[in-house]
Write an enzyme that holds these catalytic residues in place. Structure first.
Site, PDB file in Angstrom:
ATOM      1  N   HIS A  87      42.837  39.123  36.975  1.00  0.00           N
ATOM      2  CA  HIS A  87      41.525  38.886  37.601  1.00  0.00           C
ATOM      3  C   HIS A  87      40.718  40.169  37.791  1.00  0.00           C
ATOM      4  CE1 HIS A  87      43.366  39.684  41.694  1.00  0.00           C
ATOM      5  NE2 HIS A  87      42.176  40.200  41.880  1.00  0.00           N
ATOM      6  N   ASP A 139      48.289  35.449  36.624  1.00  0.00           N
ATOM      7  CA  ASP A 139      47.358  36.531  36.944  1.00  0.00           C
ATOM      8  C   ASP A 139      48.030  37.879  36.686  1.00  0.00           C
ATOM      9  OD1 ASP A 139      45.211  37.952  37.881  1.00  0.00           O
ATOM     10  OD2 ASP A 139      45.657  37.631  40.017  1.00  0.00           O
ATOM     11  N   GLY A 241      41.238  45.055  46.820  1.00  0.00           N
ATOM     12  CA  GLY A 241      41.384  46.424  46.318  1.00  0.00           C
ATOM     13  C   GLY A 241      42.839  46.770  46.014  1.00  0.00           C
ATOM     14  N   SER A 243      44.732  44.458  44.635  1.00  0.00           N
ATOM     15  CA  SER A 243      45.050  43.587  43.505  1.00  0.00           C
ATOM     16  C   SER A 243      45.524  44.391  42.310  1.00  0.00           C
ATOM     17  CB  SER A 243      43.807  42.820  43.084  1.00  0.00           C
ATOM     18  OG  SER A 243      43.560  41.824  44.002  1.00  0.00           O
ATOM     19  N   GLY A 244      46.478  43.818  41.611  1.00  0.00           N
ATOM     20  CA  GLY A 244      47.011  44.472  40.416  1.00  0.00           C
ATOM     21  C   GLY A 244      48.115  45.440  40.736  1.00  0.00           C
TER      22      GLY A 244
HETATM   23  C1  4AZ Z   1      41.779  40.525  46.855  1.00  0.00           C
HETATM   24  O1  4AZ Z   1      40.660  40.066  47.129  1.00  0.00           O
HETATM   25  C2  4AZ Z   1      42.932  40.134  47.716  1.00  0.00           C
HETATM   26  N1  4AZ Z   1      46.024  39.135  51.472  1.00  0.00           N
HETATM   27  C3  4AZ Z   1      44.174  40.647  47.462  1.00  0.00           C
HETATM   28  C4  4AZ Z   1      45.243  40.273  48.241  1.00  0.00           C
HETATM   29  C5  4AZ Z   1      45.066  39.395  49.270  1.00  0.00           C
HETATM   30  C6  4AZ Z   1      43.814  38.878  49.557  1.00  0.00           C
HETATM   31  C7  4AZ Z   1      42.757  39.257  48.765  1.00  0.00           C
HETATM   32  C8  4AZ Z   1      46.220  38.970  50.127  1.00  0.00           C
HETATM   33  O2  4AZ Z   1      41.939  41.282  45.921  1.00  0.00           O
END
Ligand code: 4AZ
Length: 855
Positions: A87, A139, A241, A243-244
């Site tokens: 994503h 993902d 932030g 993520s990944g």
């Molecule tokens: C995001 O928006 C995100 N609490 C990543 C992890 C989590 C929520 C949002 C988990 O990248």
């Protein structure tokens, strides 16, 4: 770090040497090289609720950047390969070009680079074919670097798990990243990589948490290939932030990447653990993408039998974490009640929102003389909390940045010198997240706030019931304004509460907080708006919008998801709505939604005359009721009777919380019409009845009937029980009316035609009113019944001058529609019309057949 080292040494001492493959078809073949060392940080050496990582602790962590800014995390899995989340790279179904991305390796803080830190361009981004959106899984993404990373103490790959790898439920793993440290709060400078320990949750335990509906009834179905990590109680989590980035678990002296940060509902919320892409199920996909790359990622064998011993998944039941805030055993004493004592002033009432922080109005602490400077002598301030033997000292005062000029931001946070032990008391109140939607009809209380004085009467925590957002918004808002839908922070909250016994008195300048209950848990929903004066219900500024500021300052206030989501008929509250017209005196003619209050006709009054009859009256202004003269004053009588007016009654049925209001009539005013008996009477009340859902003035209209309005006669079926009923009518064109009743109609008379079957719905001795609902959804009083007539009404419009002069605050809408009053003596009727007044239906039919030649 020392913790890691210790753990590493202990595990090395007790674990078998990893590397023996005993498993399935996906195991590397004997000729496959496995010479890449992985998952071992240099042995020297937010994420929400995390802490700064030590340099070199997580040497596989990379930052994926676009235009020099951090977007996502990733992990180095081989010299030329980075694993991340799909994503991060797929926007609107399209994969972004690899050339836009760069990979920062070997960094701990994003502004200062460590030894060995370097950047690599991205040659290719690979995403599984079946990836479409985070909620549907798959993902993950592999990034091929344009040139291999330089491995060293700060840059090392992590180990990947094989498909057969089983991570133990409950295992303590670590997530890392430069993401937000709370919802809507970025990691502050100097952007030091954050680490947080998260427990792996079994599928059942996680699904159990995500099956419990949260705000907007949201639930989530976990899919194969996802895993959860976190705590039912929340507080520690990944966030935007991150993520990944990797979720890694240490096994046998190596760190394996169990998951890729993918998503979650909010960050750090109770019962909403982070959701990760499980890496093990993607072994085959990863291997396929990296074929021919030397060296590729390492997939060391799991060093123990996954199906045996302590690693067997534990039987997990469904344990939901309950809120730790907002529990009040008895609402007479709030466990979060805090009184801030500042020498020389009255105590300031606030609320405990965490172990160390009290929320209170900033106005308590703003020095009116020295408004710029911070208040002094803080060493002498004390905070009194329930069940605490001694007063607390204050370490810090943080004023809201808009506190001195914005009434809705009149907030300050006080930090206690030492955190208090939370128990039954003191205990913090819950705070709403920005999207919290307090349901109409929520049970609420008004509590003391700031330097407010106790309310008159025995109960200083007034019971209240929340009105619908539409009603509240339109009572206080502007005409035509659209009402914020649920999920958008409301502009105002209106709790309806019982009017004070002492008529006419209101505590104008007394601050209150609004506490609303959901499933037995109390939320601080709003703070009173002092500018609303005596208008009822008093309007409260919602606290929702301040959630992020409170979290930011306190770092641990109890923001709680919506607990009650029983939204009644679907879509009812989600329609976009606008407010009907107001007049210069404010809102008029608003009708509460049937589901919300017992009173459906807030302007309908019972006029009790000398104890022997009841007439209908209509509230036209806070201190005035309009009624039919013939009903209130008996012909020939010369004395003014004893008259009482009741508002907010719906027949005999008692209303919740006693919304009834009664007033004495102190004078009866009649228009002066030479030679004619006046048909309308204005009753002056002993004191004002401030607008509320059970008593709101109706609108008036100066001209004829507003164009496009639909009209009703509002009366009682039975004058004894007085349950209101409305009968649909059409108001006849003036010419029709004039012709039908030629010769017998006084000027300013309206005639109506009942819709089929509606004729006998209400009785007429109480002189029912004729009301119209305009196209813009205001209710307008159009007429009052003439003596003994079902069809004839005294029109209100022609009496505009008298009503306006007598009642300064009558709500006349701007004129629209056609003038209703034919020239006196016009004689344009078909000859046979005048003979048919007894049968209006037949006469109307006749007249409609006659073309409106003259019109
Ligand atoms: C995001 O928006 C995100 N609490 C990543 C992890 C989590 C929520 C949002 C988990 O990248």
């Amino acid at each position: 770090m020392s913790q890691h080292l210790l753990l590493l040494l202990v595990i090395l001492a007790i674990s078998p040497i990893p590397g023996d493959s005993q498993d399935s078809a996906l195991s590397p073949t004997p000729e496959e090289p496995e010479d890449l060392d992985c998952g071992r940080p240099e042995p020297s050496a937010r994420i929400v609720g995390g802490s700064d990582a030590q340099p070199g602790s997580w040497p596989w962590q990379v930052s994926l950047q676009q235009s020099g800014g951090h977007i996502c995390g990733g992990s180095l899995v081989a010299p030329s390969w980075v694993l991340s989340a799909a994503h991060c790279f797929v926007k609107n179904g399209t994969l972004e070009p690899a050339t836009e991305w760069s990979v920062l390796l070997g960094v701990r803080s994003q502004d200062g680079l460590l030894d060995g830190a370097h950047v690599r361009a991205v040659a290719a981004i690979l995403v599984p074919d079946n990836y479409s959106s985070v909620e549907l899984g798959a993902d993950l993404a592999l990034l091929r670097l344009a040139s291999p990373a330089q491995l060293g103490p700060a840059v090392r790959p992590v180990c990947l798990p094989r498909a057969s790898h089983r991570f133990a439920h409950g295992a303590a793993c670590w997530a890392t990243g430069w993401g937000d440290i709370q919802e809507a709060e970025h990691l502050p400078l100097p952007w030091v990589l954050q680490e947080v320990e998260l427990r792996l949750l079994g599928e059942d335990a996680c699904q159990c948490l995500y099956s419990r509906p949260g705000p907007f009834n949201l639930t989530f179905q976990l899919l194969p290939g996802m895993l959860c990590a976190g705590y039912p109680g929340g507080r520690r989590d990944t966030c935007q932030g991150d993520s990944g980035g990797p979720l890694v678990c240490e096994e046998g002296g190596r760190w394996f990447q169990a998951g890729i940060t993918s998503f979650g509902f909010g960050c750090g919320r109770r019962n909403r653990p982070g959701v990760f892409t499980a890496v093990a199920p993607y072994e085959a996909w990863i291997r396929e993408q990296v074929i021919g790359s030397e060296p590729g990622p390492a997939f060391p064998t799991q060093s123990w039998e996954p199906q045996s011993g302590p690693w067997e998944p534990r039987d997990e039941n469904c344990t939901i974490a309950l809120p730790e805030c907002g529990k009040a055993p008895r609402p007479e004493t709030w466990p979060w009640e805090a009184q801030v004592m500042v020498p020389g002033s009255r105590p300031c009432h606030g609320a405990l929102v965490s172990e160390s922080w009290v929320l209170a109005p900033a106005s308590c602490f703003l020095d009116p003389i020295n408004s710029d400077g911070p208040p002094r002598d803080r060493d002498n301030w004390r905070v009194l909390l329930p069940s605490r033997p001694r007063a607390e000292l204050v370490a810090r005062l943080v004023l809201h940045e808009n506190a001195s000029w914005d009434d809705a931001s009149d907030l300050a946070l006080l930090q206690l010198r030492a955190p208090v032990n939370l128990s039954t008391a003191p205990r913090p109140v819950c705070l709403p997240h920005p999207e919290h939607y307090f349901l109409p009809r929520s049970r609420c209380r008004l509590a003391l706030w700031g330097r407010g004085e106790p309310a008159p009467g025995p109960n200083s925590r007034l019971e209240a019931e929340l009105l619908s957002g539409w009603w509240c918004h339109c009572l206080y808002g502007r005409q035509g304004a659209s009402v914020p839908p649920p999920g958008d922070a409301p502009h105002a909250l209106c709790p309806a509460y019982q009017e004070e016994e002492e008529a006419g008195r209101c505590w104008n300048y007394s601050h209150r907080s609004l506490l609303c209950q959901e499933e037995g848990t109390w939320f601080l929903a709003g703070i009173s708006d002092l500018s609303s004066g005596c208008l009822r219900p008093r309007v409260f500024h919602p606290l929702q919008t301040h959630g992020p500021w409170i979290s930011h300052v306190t770092g641990g206030a109890y923001l709680e998801d919506q607990l009650n989501w029983d939204w009644g008929p679907e879509g009812e509250e989600t329609e976009t709505r606008t407010c009907p017209p107001h007049t210069e005196h404010g809102a008029c003619g608003l009708r509460p939604e049937p589901a919300v209050m017992g009173v459906l006709w807030p302007w309908l009054a019972e006029v009790h005359v000398a104890g022997d009859r009841v007439c209908t009256g209509i509230l036209v202004a806070p201190g005035w009721v309009l009624a039919a003269t013939h009903c209130v004053l008996r012909p020939g009588s010369t004395t003014v009777p004893y008259v009482e007016v009741y508002l907010g009654r719906a027949g005999d049925s008692p209303l919740p919380q006693g919304h009834q209001v009664s007033r004495l009539v102190i004078s009866i005013r009649l228009p002066r019409h030479l030679g004619l008996r006046p048909r309308l009477a204005l009753l002056e009340l002993s004191s004002r009845v401030e607008p509320s859902p059970s008593a709101l003035p109706i609108c008036l209209h100066p001209g004829g009937i507003p164009v496009g309005a639909s009209c009703w006669v509002l009366g009682w079926k039975d004058p004894r029980d007085r349950v209101p009923v409305a009968a649909a009518v059409s108001i006849l064109m003036p010419r029709l009316c004039h012709c039908l009743y030629q010769g017998i109609l006084p000027p300013g008379t309206l005639c109506v035609l009942y819709s089929e079957g509606q004729e006998d719905r209400c009785e007429v001795t109480s002189a029912p009113p004729l009301l119209c609902l305009t196209k813009r959804r205001s209710w307008v009083l159009t007429g009052m019944a003439l003596p003994g007539s079902r069809e004839l009404f005294a029109a209100i419009g022609p009496e505009e001058a008298w009503i306006s002069q007598t009642v300064g605050e009558a709500h006349f809408l701007p004129p629209s529609g056609y003038p209703h009053w034919p020239p006196e003596g016009s004689d344009l009727c078909p000859p046979d019309m005048a003979s048919a007044p007894g049968s209006p239906q037949a006469a109307v039919f006749l007249l409609l057949l006659t073309p409106l030649m003259q019109g």
